[in-house]
Motif scaffolding. Structure first.
Motif, PDB file in Angstrom:
ATOM      1  N   ARG A   1      19.873 -26.679 135.285  1.00  0.00           N
ATOM      2  CA  ARG A   1      20.785 -27.286 135.147  1.00  0.00           C
ATOM      3  C   ARG A   1      20.165 -27.924 133.665  1.00  0.00           C
ATOM      4  O   ARG A   1      18.455 -28.674 134.162  1.00  0.00           O
ATOM      5  N   ARG A   2      20.596 -28.186 131.956  1.00  0.00           N
ATOM      6  CA  ARG A   2      19.496 -28.946 131.094  1.00  0.00           C
ATOM      7  C   ARG A   2      20.059 -30.332 131.712  1.00  0.00           C
ATOM      8  O   ARG A   2      20.436 -31.339 131.348  1.00  0.00           O
ATOM      9  N   ASN A   3      18.669 -30.543 130.612  1.00  0.00           N
ATOM     10  CA  ASN A   3      18.235 -32.221 130.947  1.00  0.00           C
ATOM     11  C   ASN A   3      19.340 -32.502 129.271  1.00  0.00           C
ATOM     12  O   ASN A   3      18.704 -31.917 128.902  1.00  0.00           O
ATOM     13  N   ARG A   4      20.279 -33.844 129.538  1.00  0.00           N
ATOM     14  CA  ARG A   4      20.583 -33.575 128.322  1.00  0.00           C
ATOM     15  C   ARG A   4      19.917 -34.237 127.109  1.00  0.00           C
ATOM     16  O   ARG A   4      20.230 -34.494 125.859  1.00  0.00           O
ATOM     17  N   ARG A   5      18.798 -35.108 127.687  1.00  0.00           N
ATOM     18  CA  ARG A   5      17.969 -35.063 126.531  1.00  0.00           C
ATOM     19  C   ARG A   5      17.049 -34.323 125.769  1.00  0.00           C
ATOM     20  O   ARG A   5      16.791 -34.738 124.337  1.00  0.00           O
TER      21      ARG A   5
ATOM     22  N   PRO B   1      14.870 -28.625 131.980  1.00  0.00           N
ATOM     23  CA  PRO B   1      12.809 -28.219 132.224  1.00  0.00           C
ATOM     24  C   PRO B   1      13.516 -26.867 132.614  1.00  0.00           C
ATOM     25  O   PRO B   1      13.939 -25.918 132.608  1.00  0.00           O
TER      26      PRO B   1
ATOM     27  N   SER C   1       8.640 -29.754 132.513  1.00  0.00           N
ATOM     28  CA  SER C   1       9.471 -31.201 132.191  1.00  0.00           C
ATOM     29  C   SER C   1       9.319 -32.111 131.057  1.00  0.00           C
ATOM     30  O   SER C   1       8.408 -32.109 130.741  1.00  0.00           O
TER      31      SER C   1
ATOM     32  N   ILE D   1      11.242 -36.079 129.949  1.00  0.00           N
ATOM     33  CA  ILE D   1      11.284 -36.567 131.174  1.00  0.00           C
ATOM     34  C   ILE D   1      11.239 -38.223 131.544  1.00  0.00           C
ATOM     35  O   ILE D   1      11.599 -38.899 132.482  1.00  0.00           O
TER      36      ILE D   1
END
Lengths: 335, 335, 335, 335
Positions: free
Chosen positions: A197-201, A208, A226, A229
């Motif tokens: 699942r992708r970090n929206r940032r 990650p 990551s 983060i």
């Protein structure tokens, strides 16, 4: 007698290395610089005592006053400068990557092997970090039995706008791959990459990533990268053995208690986390280069790192486990 | 231009400082040495590139080639060398104690104040330790409120045969006293010493000791010295404030899990624990001395340390709380 | 009024639950037991105040004096007893696995859904562990952002002789899978298993294993199972989010310093590590069963755990990523 | 057969004990209560199944249905109830202090010694805390050598408005004194109290305090009480021995990383920190009282605690080291 160093590429990292050589460590002075941006080269040289500015990196390498070379130019240009340094018989410290193409790395390996003595040192500073060295020592002591798994965690608070998904392998996980080889005394033979699942940032960047590398011994390396983060630059690692495990300790200097909690600091970024490692890395390089040689990661290590990360880039796009096919290792690089 | 340093007293600690100046740090070279043991002075000089040997410490101080002086001779001789250095107008780094007698410390303070500029740096390396600096920063940030108590723990695995009970104050707790003043920005005014049940490993020496120091602000400093505790060199500290507390973190590089436990390392001795502090201390000294000055602990700090520890020696024998009467502080040492 | 409990299967784990119900917790008494080994049933009953011995588990379920049932018999027999309990309308606590076959789990889900109210609680005690509950609370607070990766580490000092490679999934990782679903509020949809270099202490068993589970949200669960690691029973976990991370703390009561190290204890085995979790689990069960219901992991949770671990067993043998195909979830088990 | 308990004084702490006995632990029921506030007694009784309300504590003690007594009334009334319980030959759990006057404690000791068997248990719950028990076990194992110093830290986030300076000794440090005796197997013989710079949050109360207690063996106990420290309820302790040390570990369930830091939780107050200790304390009391006896801290322990804290109150006002003169210890309380 101080080592006379020429520096090719004086951007941020180059200037930091120059600062370290001229202000922090004894035994070296910077006598020549060059940069694709000539004005920047002149500006940097003006702050150094008597450093000459050359138009081309090759000029720096060939300059009579230069004993040893540092290559901190753009990655794609590394190979040519390193090959020229070997041709000139001069010790050369090359920031990672040694080269962006596997064939170029291999050519460097061939050239150095033909020269017959190590001249090349690649900038994997973690090998000089006191924590990783203590970890290697603990493994070597037999305290945990034979190593079976290495869990490596590489977290950046954030990365620059130009960072791409592939760079999580070529720029970030490449450090974990080199240190895995160092800790396990082992070579990689296959790599797979998982994108959770992708970090929206992270915008469009796959972040990650979880990278799995099979080593020849069967040991498995699991790398989490990551890179957005937020909370800090956090480098974690644990080697799991047959009868025990060894992990990196937290690095906070103090523990503060307030407002219902006790807390320690996480480093903000890599210059803070690896400051001691960089010091030790260049200390070792100066000593080795003064004798015409090199320390730390070799051209072979740089070659394997590039081969493994490029296989990782392929694995990221195919979703499959990709082989890491390594050429034969010249005797010069025997373990 | 390197700082030309003369070293008076080249025993174990003197040689360690020489090594640091010549091999670890840039900016200085050792050009002159002397020692009560002339043969030792010659032996040490022979390993340095072009260092002269002088018969007397005073000769080192007056030598034309000497820019700055390091005093690492026997404690009782410190005062004369420091005074001579001031007289010569040369920066001088003096190992603790600044002087073994309060009057001698005071004479140094007077001499330096008369000279009008700091020349003297006393070797309290803790002020340069990253952990204590982080602690001071945390206090200054207001994170714990006003500081009320400082609990300091100073444990040695063992001490040499010549160690006496008074040395737990003059040689050991003296570091805790100086760092307490640094952390709290405060001066001591009374001291009491408690000798609990004696460690049988300590023979005739009163060990451990618990020393209580009242600071002018009312803050209380509690110092445990345990100098025969076998397990390691363990420096702990916690400052307790009105709303929080800050303590030194453990320093182990790695955590090993085996045989039912997880464990980290405790340093073996002070050179290991304070290696980075010594580096920073001499880095600061070289930079300051090159400009004709000094950094870190001043002659005033050395004076207070001696005054406080001598009052502590008295308190140990009387069992009472003894005043620490400080002379007036010259403006040169304004906080 | 105490809850009258019948226990089917009084081996080691059954006896431990009986001890907890009769000696540690209020609100329940054990009034009936059965066991495939009748002599063992009689022996256990003789130590209980007035417990009857029944020849068959079904007799326990149907006994008038029995309000609620605990199933701690051999795994393959669980399904029949749980179904019979539902048929009898009695609350039933079933040790994991709910059933060894997916179809049996599904039949239980159907039966309970038809019954219309939860009667079944599956023995995943971790959901009652204070540490995992604090972890879930930290995630729910938003402190780490959306969860992206869960790294779970499950280490046993050793396993019994009858332990097989598949049990690393069905008996060991099954706990990590259930707690992953609990922490992430998410369902698994694919599983892959990697068998690194084998621990020589593990004989023919593939150990350690690294299991990767893709959750529907895209979150990735990485489970290390090391079941012959000698040093202790070590349960570690970290949930990595978009802006932070949360991990289980070490559990040692004290830190001892001696012989150059500071050390804390690692639990010896699961009864020690999860003692408080078991207490809370049965406390919740007694309260819920007294009202005719259940708490904690449901039949649905038991179904998913079996489905996921069986897919894992397949993945271990194929080497491929295997889908975890879940049936439709009855409304009774809505999140 | 459940233990039938009568409770004298059903304020906050009394109600908490009742909740523990009736909801958390097996083996006891509350059958009688009394309180200076009769309405409160009736209200509490109404929530219990069949508990009688008595006008006087003495009535509770003499009630036929009462097997054992819990005294949680106002401290000044404890002695009379405990003596009456002994007279009635009934086990009695008395919250600390056993009595507020030394003579009353002594009378209880005499009465119990005359009775010939322990009936009295004093509510020092720390002896049942798993952390202190692990600490005692570590000392007993010889891991740290003979104990020489015990550093005990007792911090409250805040205290109620009625809290006075003396209560830092009689209500707060009293726990540290009892646990010191438990850990060291030793008796106190002198006490001194230091009042450092006052916490402005504490108003007129002398806070923090540093109390020093000399034990008969020569071991020194140093107790910091900080009762307005805002950040939490923090109980720390370290026993320093001849060759090592043992300290209480932090108790946070999880470690969260965010915003540049990693952090763990500090308990908010004593019910949270010592919940497990209270459970174990009453578990032990129920078991012992059911056999007509007592566990944990004895009347002798209660006597010494009062004698020591009253000497401490005197020491706080005189500023001197005050003797703790203990009466002869009856054989009943032999170590």
């Amino acid at each position: 007698m101080a080592l006379n160093v020429g520096v090719i590429g004086v951007g941020k990292i180059g200037q930091d290395h120059i600062r370290r050589l001229t202000e922090t460590l004894p035994g070296a002075r910077v006598v020549a610089v060059s940069d694709a941006d000539g004005a920047r080269a002149r500006e940097v040289a003006s702050r150094l005592d008597g450093a000459k500015v050359y138009a081309q990196g090759e000029d720096v390498i060939l300059a009579k006053e230069v004993d040893a070379v540092i290559v901190t130019s753009w990655g794609a240009t590394h190979a040519a400068y390193v090959l020229a340094s070997i041709k000139a018989g001069k010790p050369v410290f090359c920031e990672k990557p040694l080269a962006t193409k596997e064939a170029d790395c291999s050519a460097i390996v061939d050239a150095e092997a033909a020269f017959g003595r190590r001249l090349v040192q690649v900038g994997f500073m973690r090998r000089f970090d006191p924590q990783y060295q203590a970890m290697k020592k603990a493994i070597a002591s037999g305290a945990i039995g034979a190593p079976l798994i290495f869990q490596s965690v590489h977290r950046n608070a954030s990365v620059p706008a130009h960072y791409t998904g592939e760079m999580a392998l070529t720029d970030t996980a490449v450090h974990d791959i080199d240190i895995a080889r160092f800790l396990l005394d082992d070579e990689p033979f296959a790599i797979a990459v998982r994108a959770p699942r992708r970090n929206r940032r992270a915008g469009d960047v796959a972040d990650p990533l979880v990278t799995l590398i099979d080593m020849r011994s069967g040991a498995l390396v699991v790398i989490e990268t990551s890179v957005q983060i937020a909370y800090g630059y956090d480098i974690r690692g644990e080697v799991v053995g047959e009868t025990g495990a060894v992990s990196l300790a937290e690095t906070s200097d103090v523990i503060v208690k307030r407002e219902g909690a006790y807390f320690g600091c996480v480093p903000g970024d890599w210059p803070e986390r690896f400051d001691r490692a960089f010091d030790a890395e260049f200390r070792a390089w100066i000593a080795a280069a003064a004798k015409g040689g090199a320390a730390g990661s070799s051209a072979w290590d740089g070659y394997v790192a590039t081969a493994a990360t490029l296989a990782g880039v392929k694995a990221l796009s195919t979703g499959a486990r990709e082989p890491i096919k390594l050429r034969e290792r010249p005797a010069l690089y025997a373990l």
